[in-house]
Enzyme design. Structure first.
Site, PDB file in Angstrom:
ATOM      1  N   HIS A   1      -6.013  -6.225  -2.923  1.00 63.27           N
ATOM      2  CA  HIS A   1      -6.891  -6.047  -1.871  1.00 63.27           C
ATOM      3  C   HIS A   1      -7.128  -7.556  -1.199  1.00 63.27           C
ATOM      4  O   HIS A   1      -7.861  -7.740  -0.555  1.00 63.27           O
ATOM      5  CB  HIS A   1      -8.139  -5.411  -2.251  1.00 63.27           C
TER       6      HIS A   1
ATOM      7  N   ARG B   1       0.816  -1.325   0.014  1.00 65.11           N
ATOM      8  CA  ARG B   1       0.015  -0.038   0.059  1.00 65.11           C
ATOM      9  C   ARG B   1       1.014   1.146  -0.091  1.00 65.11           C
ATOM     10  O   ARG B   1       0.396   2.115  -0.688  1.00 65.11           O
ATOM     11  CB  ARG B   1      -0.978   0.069   1.209  1.00 65.11           C
TER      12      ARG B   1
ATOM     13  N   HIS C   1       0.668   4.488  -2.834  1.00 63.71           N
ATOM     14  CA  HIS C   1       0.340   5.672  -2.303  1.00 63.71           C
ATOM     15  C   HIS C   1       1.630   6.651  -2.757  1.00 63.71           C
ATOM     16  O   HIS C   1       1.292   7.730  -2.864  1.00 63.71           O
ATOM     17  CB  HIS C   1       0.391   5.682  -0.750  1.00 63.71           C
TER      18      HIS C   1
END
Length: 328
Positions: free
Chosen positions: A197, A63, A67
């Protein structure tokens, strides 16, 4: 010129052109091959150690990488700590939920690399994060792909730069496509990267709108599987604590294709997950990858490589940081 000399010359020219063809935005798979040949092995050892210490290492590192790349390019700008005079990326509301394990993985990998005199301060934090992300995915059962290296680190990091750059849990397909198109990625790339995910968790506050008060009669989002919704309500009682819930209710710690099978059953945690199956434009891809893990791994690897080329910095607009969380 004799036949042997001509063959040698042709071979040399071919090798040169092959080398050039593998360089994109100044990146190359063996960029540090002569300066720090043990780089990838050192980073992987740190990732293995971190995974043994914390189950959150894999999703946190993955993640963190997304980002970083999605805002101003893969330049480690998200690693910078804020100061009294500058609010950095990591303190934007969209980044406050980034786990400390991802940051710690990069910091420890940088320390391990710098412990080797020949490598000290010669490897960018952006490249260390790139390698660590690939290894985290692979060590969780996901694909192994060769990473392109040669990035420099950013010279700036501001919270304002995050505005509107990251996908949100409530996004529909048009908004998701818009975010990824801005990065030079396709809808297929977006659906593949959404498959990340399959690991990690999300806080109740990110999806509670689907459980309570979805409409005027306080109903549940009808796109949610009823049994799954009941399970989520038990974990996220209305007005209760902001607990963490596995993104993939089946194999939350393994990087596989269960994410897509879950969507077919109405078990996408976010609206932005379930829409991939609900929308006819992306549904065929979900259906395919729900049963074709090899196809998913191939598409995911390709999308990660393309993501890694976004906003690459070089010696003209970046540098190699001495500390990953602070400018030189």
């Amino acid at each position: 010129m004799g036949g042997v000399e001509l063959k040698v010359l042709i071979t040399i020219i071919s090798v040169v052109f092959i080398g050039l063809s593998t360089r994109v935005n100044g990146l190359a798979e063996n960029y540090y091959g002569t300066t720090c040949p043990g780089l990838e092995k050192m980073v992987r050892q740190v990732v293995v150690q971190k995974i043994n210490e914390s189950v959150f290492t894999v999703p946190s590192t993955l993640r963190l990488y997304f980002h970083d790349c999605a805002v101003s390019g893969c330049d480690a700008s998200v690693l910078i700590k804020s100061t009294s005079s500058n609010k950095a990326e990591r303190d934007h509301p969209d980044n406050l939920s980034l786990s400390a394990d991802g940051f710690d993985t990069v910091i420890k990998a940088k320390a391990a690399v710098d412990a080797v005199p020949a490598c000290k301060n010669k490897i960018s934090c952006a490249d260390i994060l790139t390698i660590a992300t690939r290894d985290a995915i692979n060590l969780a059962g996901g694909p192994y792909y060769k990473v392109e290296l040669g990035r420099y680190d950013s010279l700036t990091s501001t919270a304002d730069s995050v505005n509107g750059k990251l996908p949100q849990p409530s996004d529909g397909l048009d908004r998701l496509n818009s975010v990824f198109t801005a990065l030079g990625l396709t809808q297929t790339d977006m659906v593949a990267l959404s498959g990340a995910h399959t690991v990690g968790f999300a806080h109740c506050s990110k999806f509670s709108n689907r459980l309570y008060g979805f409409s005027a009669n306080n109903s549940v989002d009808p796109s949610l599987n009823k049994d799954y919704a009941t399970q989520l309500q038990a974990k996220c009682p209305q007005g209760g604590p902001d607990n963490g819930v596995d993104m993939d209710p089946v194999t939350s710690k393994r990087f596989d294709n269960w994410y897509y099978a879950n969507l077919k059953q109405g078990k996408g945690l976010f609206t932005s997950d379930q829409v991939l199956y609900a929308d006819s434009r992306s549904r065929p891809t979900v259906q395919t990858w729900s049963t074709d893990i090899t196809g998913f791994y191939s598409a995911f690897s390709s999308a990660m490589i393309k993501l890694g080329r976004v906003g690459v910095k070089n010696a003209n607009n970046g540098n190699l940081r001495i500390r990953c969380d602070a400018f030189n």
